[in-house]
Write a protein that holds these residues in place. Structure first.
Motif, PDB file in Angstrom:
ATOM      1  N   ASP A  92     134.419   5.445 145.854  1.00  0.00           N
ATOM      2  CA  ASP A  92     134.476   5.480 147.310  1.00  0.00           C
ATOM      3  C   ASP A  92     133.845   6.761 147.844  1.00  0.00           C
ATOM      4  O   ASP A  92     134.054   7.853 147.305  1.00  0.00           O
ATOM      5  N   HIS A  93     133.065   6.619 148.914  1.00  0.00           N
ATOM      6  CA  HIS A  93     132.358   7.759 149.493  1.00  0.00           C
ATOM      7  C   HIS A  93     133.311   8.890 149.865  1.00  0.00           C
ATOM      8  O   HIS A  93     133.104  10.053 149.506  1.00  0.00           O
ATOM      9  N   LEU A 132     125.451  12.623 145.773  1.00  0.00           N
ATOM     10  CA  LEU A 132     125.249  13.961 145.219  1.00  0.00           C
ATOM     11  C   LEU A 132     124.510  14.859 146.206  1.00  0.00           C
ATOM     12  O   LEU A 132     124.822  16.047 146.331  1.00  0.00           O
ATOM     13  N   ASN A 133     123.547  14.302 146.894  1.00  0.00           N
ATOM     14  CA  ASN A 133     122.811  15.073 147.889  1.00  0.00           C
ATOM     15  C   ASN A 133     123.733  15.527 149.015  1.00  0.00           C
ATOM     16  O   ASN A 133     123.689  16.679 149.458  1.00  0.00           O
ATOM     17  N   GLU A 134     124.598  14.637 149.458  1.00  0.00           N
ATOM     18  CA  GLU A 134     125.532  14.971 150.528  1.00  0.00           C
ATOM     19  C   GLU A 134     126.556  16.002 150.058  1.00  0.00           C
ATOM     20  O   GLU A 134     126.905  16.929 150.805  1.00  0.00           O
ATOM     21  N   ALA A 135     127.039  15.846 148.826  1.00  0.00           N
ATOM     22  CA  ALA A 135     128.029  16.793 148.293  1.00  0.00           C
ATOM     23  C   ALA A 135     127.456  18.201 148.246  1.00  0.00           C
ATOM     24  O   ALA A 135     128.118  19.177 148.623  1.00  0.00           O
ATOM     25  N   ALA A 136     126.222  18.318 147.792  1.00  0.00           N
ATOM     26  CA  ALA A 136     125.587  19.638 147.711  1.00  0.00           C
ATOM     27  C   ALA A 136     125.334  20.217 149.090  1.00  0.00           C
ATOM     28  O   ALA A 136     125.556  21.410 149.328  1.00  0.00           O
ATOM     29  N   ALA A 137     124.872  19.384 150.012  1.00  0.00           N
ATOM     30  CA  ALA A 137     124.562  19.855 151.369  1.00  0.00           C
ATOM     31  C   ALA A 137     125.814  20.337 152.086  1.00  0.00           C
ATOM     32  O   ALA A 137     125.797  21.340 152.814  1.00  0.00           O
ATOM     33  N   ILE A 141     127.739  23.232 146.410  1.00  0.00           N
ATOM     34  CA  ILE A 141     128.013  23.152 144.982  1.00  0.00           C
ATOM     35  C   ILE A 141     126.779  22.641 144.237  1.00  0.00           C
ATOM     36  O   ILE A 141     125.974  21.882 144.774  1.00  0.00           O
ATOM     37  N   SER A 142     126.600  23.079 142.985  1.00  0.00           N
ATOM     38  CA  SER A 142     125.514  22.575 142.139  1.00  0.00           C
ATOM     39  C   SER A 142     125.894  21.197 141.612  1.00  0.00           C
ATOM     40  O   SER A 142     127.038  20.985 141.201  1.00  0.00           O
ATOM     41  N   THR A 143     124.943  20.277 141.617  1.00  0.00           N
ATOM     42  CA  THR A 143     125.254  18.913 141.211  1.00  0.00           C
ATOM     43  C   THR A 143     124.597  18.539 139.886  1.00  0.00           C
ATOM     44  O   THR A 143     123.506  18.981 139.561  1.00  0.00           O
ATOM     45  N   ASP A 160     114.854  14.561 143.049  1.00  0.00           N
ATOM     46  CA  ASP A 160     114.523  14.598 144.474  1.00  0.00           C
ATOM     47  C   ASP A 160     115.772  14.685 145.349  1.00  0.00           C
ATOM     48  O   ASP A 160     115.705  15.146 146.497  1.00  0.00           O
ATOM     49  N   ALA A 161     116.915  14.257 144.789  1.00  0.00           N
ATOM     50  CA  ALA A 161     118.186  14.333 145.511  1.00  0.00           C
ATOM     51  C   ALA A 161     118.866  15.691 145.336  1.00  0.00           C
ATOM     52  O   ALA A 161     119.967  15.901 145.846  1.00  0.00           O
ATOM     53  N   GLY A 162     118.207  16.595 144.604  1.00  0.00           N
ATOM     54  CA  GLY A 162     118.737  17.941 144.451  1.00  0.00           C
ATOM     55  C   GLY A 162     119.524  18.190 143.180  1.00  0.00           C
ATOM     56  O   GLY A 162     120.021  19.305 142.955  1.00  0.00           O
TER      57      GLY A 162
END
Length: 325
Positions: A92-93, A132-137, A141-143, A160-162
């Motif tokens: 879940d998001h 993962l991109n949203e979590a880092a942004a 945190i490093s993903t 590309d998603a970081g």
């Protein structure tokens, strides 16, 4: 006396920037358990002199659970076995973002999504990239990601998603792997690791000890990992799961675990050795000794299908072992 001279000589070689040979590694394995005390003491010296005093904690979230088409004998998530494992298509998001925020607030600097299955493809991969991109942004945190046997195009989407570190365990010695899994090979894993490195990823790759392998096969495993030069080596200790073919496997001793950590430190003097699944069955004393011998990283929180440890517990251990987070 022979063991003493061998270990002393190889320790000096490592401390001077050298690398022990395959023959040396097998000689150390063959010296066990007689040389346990000497080997652990020497490994602790190598760790103290060559490794950072900073302990690296990461956390993982099970992004897709169960119904895996691979037949790995240790795994609760394989559809070949009846283990009662929870199954779902994608985490879940809101749950994922809450976990990332919690990790960041607790000082954990790496956050990884791990998914069951041979490989995460298509829309599922796009969704995980977005998470993962949203979590880092949001948290800084490093993903990291562990999504199976991806090809270069799939890995490029993660990049590309970081995401900057990719995880793919070799699991065990090549000579032992085919007795535990027949739906994919060590070579399949190495192909994914090589593709990930070509894209630019740091590599996290280790495996599980206590799956019926010999001490020499643990040395073989360490040496095979050295060929791919991972940045982080997670060392899991088998937790036999009811319903899997390894459910009745006898647990290896704390001494076996500590000796393995010491052996890995000799083969990988500069690499982060990371305690992962199964370490909760070790006594506090053994966990601290392992950290002094060579463990300088860990995974906090619940570990896929087995219980992990709390960050508070880990911070106390880290401090007692002489590291800083």
């Amino acid at each position: 006396m022979i063991h003493n001279e061998l270990i002393k000589s190889l320790k000096s070689k490592v401390l001077e920037g050298g690398e022990i040979s395959d023959t040396d590694a097998y000689a150390l394995a063959d010296s066990l358990p007689a040389s346990s005390k000497l080997l652990r003491k020497a490994a602790a010296e190598i760790t103290s002199h060559l490794c950072s005093p900073t302990f690296d904690l990461c956390s993982i979230v099970n992004a897709r659970s169960g119904l895996c088409g691979e037949n790995c004998k240790w795994c609760a998530q394989s559809k070949y076995y009846s283990t009662g494992c929870e199954t779902y298509d994608l985490v879940d998001h809101d749950e994922c973002m809450a976990a990332a925020r919690d990790c960041s607030l607790k000082g954990i600097r790496r956050f990884s999504l791990v998914a069951s299955g041979r490989a995460v493809k298509g829309n599922a991969l796009k969704s995980i990239c977005a998470l993962l991109n949203e979590a880092a942004a949001e948290t800084g945190i490093s993903t990291c990601a562990s999504l199976g046997l991806l090809d270069r195009n799939d890995l490029q989407q993660l990049w590309d998603a970081g995401v900057r570190r990719y995880h793919c365990n070799l699991e065990t010695a090549p000579s032992h792997f085919s007795t535990l899994c027949t739906t994919h090979t060590v070579e399949d894993k190495i192909n994914t690791i090589n593709a990930a490195r070509e894209v630019g990823f740091e590599i996290c790759s280790g495996g599980i000890i206590g799956m019926g392998e010999t001490v020499r096969q643990r040395a073989e495993f360490a040496l095979k990992l050295r060929e791919i030069r991972p940045d982080s080596i997670p060392i899991n200790i088998l937790s036999p799961i009811p319903g899997t073919p390894l459910q009745d496997t006898e647990a290896i001793s704390e001494d076996d675990i500590l000796d393995t950590v010491a052996l890995f430190r000799f083969v990988h003097p500069l690499t982060q050795l990371r305690f992962a699944g199964g370490r909760k069955r070790l006594s506090r004393k053994a966990q601290i000794e392992a950290m002094k011998i060579g463990i300088n990283g860990g995974i906090a929180g619940d570990l896929l299908t087995t219980l992990g440890s709390t960050v508070t517990e880990d911070k106390a251990l880290i401090d007692e072992a002489g590291y800083k987070l």
